[in-house]
Write an enzyme that holds these catalytic residues in place. Structure first.
Site, PDB file in Angstrom:
ATOM      1  N   SER A  31       0.805  -1.030   0.056  1.00  0.00           N
ATOM      2  CA  SER A  31      -0.032  -0.089  -0.046  1.00  0.00           C
ATOM      3  C   SER A  31       0.838   1.430   0.100  1.00  0.00           C
ATOM      4  CB  SER A  31      -0.847   0.059   1.264  1.00  0.00           C
ATOM      5  OG  SER A  31      -0.233   0.074   2.476  1.00  0.00           O
ATOM      6  N   ASP A 185      -1.329   8.320   9.716  1.00  0.00           N
ATOM      7  CA  ASP A 185      -1.856   6.982  10.482  1.00  0.00           C
ATOM      8  C   ASP A 185      -0.386   6.073  10.964  1.00  0.00           C
ATOM      9  OD1 ASP A 185      -0.722   6.059   8.129  1.00  0.00           O
ATOM     10  OD2 ASP A 185      -2.225   4.804   7.670  1.00  0.00           O
ATOM     11  N   HIS A 188       1.300   5.149   6.516  1.00  0.00           N
ATOM     12  CA  HIS A 188       1.103   5.578   4.999  1.00  0.00           C
ATOM     13  C   HIS A 188       1.584   7.027   4.875  1.00  0.00           C
ATOM     14  CE1 HIS A 188      -1.495   2.140   5.480  1.00  0.00           C
ATOM     15  NE2 HIS A 188      -1.116   1.925   4.194  1.00  0.00           N
TER      16      HIS A 188
END
Length: 205
Positions: A31, A185, A188
């Site tokens: 991600s 967070d 990321h």
């Protein structure tokens, strides 16, 4: 190992993109790499779109998923000059039921297997192997696990075809804190984080 049908569909889309050719640079990962399409899109447009780059990042991927993707055609037909790889963070930590995802030696073995799979598919491509980025609070268990992983993978590759680069300190405060204005967070990057990433690897790339 493959994941769910939507994931396989994304993989098939990547295979189709690879077949179109014209790719000089590849980013491969989870991600954090996938995020170049969203939070990092403006930075990508400046640094990598002009270099005919292809983003092969899928959120949630672990080393075993990258291995499946490579084995099932994502790199076939490509001849990029460099490939930027970062994988392993999703193998760290625990599942929701508290079960350990992978041991540290297993993760090191997984990253090694990914590098070797890339080398087998792309024998002329130079690999920029990035250290797994820091995550969580500075005293988090995953932070310690990632440090051990990075120390190990740094020792494996000394040669012209693989360059190891640890840019983790670029994201951290002097006391080791990971600022939320860079990674909201604590995992990321936002656009500022992607700008830091791009600047940090530019010279090596």
């Amino acid at each position: 190992a493959p994941r769910d049908p939507k994931w396989v569909q994304r993989h098939e889309g990547f295979v189709a993109q690879a077949k179109q050719g014209g790719v000089d640079l590849v980013f491969l990962g989870d991600s954090i790499t996938d995020g170049w399409r969203t939070k990092g899109t403006n930075v990508w447009a400046k640094y990598y779109a002009p270099r005919h780059a292809l983003n092969l990042g899928i959120g949630g991927d672990r080393t075993e998923h990258i291995l499946w993707r490579i084995a099932n055609g994502e790199l076939d037909g490509l001849k990029p000059k460099p490939l930027v790889l970062m994988i392993g963070t999703n193998n760290t930590g625990k599942e929701k039921d508290g079960k350990l995802r992978n041991t540290t030696p297993e993760i090191i073995e997984g990253v090694t297997a990914v590098v070797e799979a890339i080398q087998a598919k792309l024998p002329k491509t130079k690999i920029l192997l990035l250290a797994v980025f820091p995550r969580g609070e500075k005293d988090a268990q995953q932070r310690k696990q990632i440090k051990t992983i990075n120390t190990a993978i740094a020792k494996f590759y000394v040669g012209k075809r693989v360059t190891y680069l640890d840019i983790g300190q670029k994201f951290l405060e002097p006391d080791g804190t990971l600022p939320r204005e860079i990674m909201p967070d604590l995992l990321h990057p936002n656009e500022k984080g992607y700008q830091i990433w791009a600047e940090a690897i530019e010279k090596t790339l």
